[in-house]
Design a protein around this motif. Structure first.
Motif, PDB file in Angstrom:
ATOM      1  N   GLN A 130       1.527  63.061   1.441  1.00  0.00           N
ATOM      2  CA  GLN A 130       2.480  62.120   0.825  1.00  0.00           C
ATOM      3  C   GLN A 130       1.727  60.995   0.104  1.00  0.00           C
ATOM      4  O   GLN A 130       0.619  60.680   0.488  1.00  0.00           O
ATOM      5  N   ASN A 187       6.310  57.927   3.983  1.00  0.00           N
ATOM      6  CA  ASN A 187       6.685  59.093   3.198  1.00  0.00           C
ATOM      7  C   ASN A 187       7.546  58.591   2.043  1.00  0.00           C
ATOM      8  O   ASN A 187       8.325  57.655   2.209  1.00  0.00           O
ATOM      9  N   ASP A 188       7.406  59.208   0.859  1.00  0.00           N
ATOM     10  CA  ASP A 188       8.327  58.867  -0.223  1.00  0.00           C
ATOM     11  C   ASP A 188       9.546  59.767  -0.120  1.00  0.00           C
ATOM     12  O   ASP A 188       9.443  60.944   0.228  1.00  0.00           O
ATOM     13  N   GLU A 218      10.916  61.390  -5.680  1.00  0.00           N
ATOM     14  CA  GLU A 218      11.112  60.482  -4.543  1.00  0.00           C
ATOM     15  C   GLU A 218      10.432  59.153  -4.874  1.00  0.00           C
ATOM     16  O   GLU A 218       9.220  59.111  -5.057  1.00  0.00           O
ATOM     17  N   ASP A 238       4.590  62.757  -2.338  1.00  0.00           N
ATOM     18  CA  ASP A 238       4.574  64.003  -3.109  1.00  0.00           C
ATOM     19  C   ASP A 238       5.648  64.050  -4.201  1.00  0.00           C
ATOM     20  O   ASP A 238       5.744  65.039  -4.923  1.00  0.00           O
TER      21      ASP A 238
HETATM   22 CA   LIG Z   1       7.875  62.843   0.116  1.00  0.00          CA
END
Ligand SMILES: [Ca+2]
Ligand SMILES: [Ca+2]
Length: 235
Positions: free
Chosen positions: A191, A216-217, A205, A193
């Motif tokens: 991430q 995390n996105d 994202e 990603d």
């Molecule tokens: Ca992601």
């Protein structure tokens, strides 16, 4: 016969003169296009130089403006901290309690120079941002390792929106538009990603959330819990 010879001699003479004129005028035929080409090249070079100088000038101007915005933002943060400290001092005097814990509101948690709100209800990233702003705070920023350790110890494996996104410029930045310096140690493996198959349009994202010791996105429209942060009255 003599007349023909005379005429032929005259023709030959004219032809010689004509050839000489043609040879003399041949360079002039090229002169005009060459001059036009030369002038055009000079004009193009001048335009390129002017565009380049304008670009450099605008970049310098942008850099100068960014420095001013950064300075104003830092001043604003110091101002907010001073107000929080002053408010905390007044509250301590009025309540006759010198041990007021950072003067954080009810349901907010005090740590260091900040009060944190860990929501128990989910909102989209934008609504989370607005919710925090309505409480004189902002989605959480991670400035120090101490802050990182405190917040991750409180969130465990739950998902919380944080004040980090790349929807505005395509670069990751904090919610107050300050620069985020990528630190891959704080992101989950693989991430961010920018995954695009989330079913909310073609955008990837663009908002970051916290999950089990890492970012995390995620699609910004996903409702998640969130963390607000604001200055505490005292450390
Ligand atoms: Ca992601
Ligand atoms: Ca993105």
């Amino acid at each position: 016969m003599a007349e023909n010879i005379y005429l032929n001699t005259e023709d030959v003479s004219k032809m010689k003169v004509s050839g000489a004129v043609q040879r003399a005028s041949r360079p002039r035929r090229w002169l005009f296009p060459a001059l036009i080409t030369g002038v055009l090249i000079i004009i193009i070079i001048i335009i390129i130089i002017e565009v380049w100088l304008t670009y450099v000038m605008l970049r310098n101007h942008q850099w100068s403006l960014e420095q001013q915005v950064s300075s104003i933002r830092n001043e604003s943060q110091r101002h907010d901290q001073s107000i929080a400290t002053l408010r905390c001092g007044i509250y301590s005097i009025l309540s006759n309690d010198s041990a007021v814990d950072g003067c954080c509101p009810n349901n907010w948690t005090h740590s260091g120079f900040s009060c944190y709100f860990f929501s128990k209800f989910p909102l989209t990233w934008n609504k989370s941002k607005t919710w925090c702003e309505n409480k004189d705070s902002h989605l959480v920023k991670f400035n120090t390792d101490k802050e990182w350790n405190f917040i991750t110890s409180k969130t465990s494996s739950q998902l919380y929106w944080i004040g980090l996104s790349d929807w505005r410029t395509g670069k990751w930045e904090w919610v107050d538009q300050t620069e985020y310096i990528m630190d891959s140690r704080h992101w989950r493996p693989g991430q961010p990603d920018n995954w695009k198959d989330h079913g909310h349009g073609d955008e990837g994202e663009d908002c970051a959330h916290l999950i089990t010791n890492g970012f995390n996105d995620l699609c910004c429209f996903t409702p998640l819990k969130f963390i607000c942060q604001k200055p505490s009255g005292r450390p």
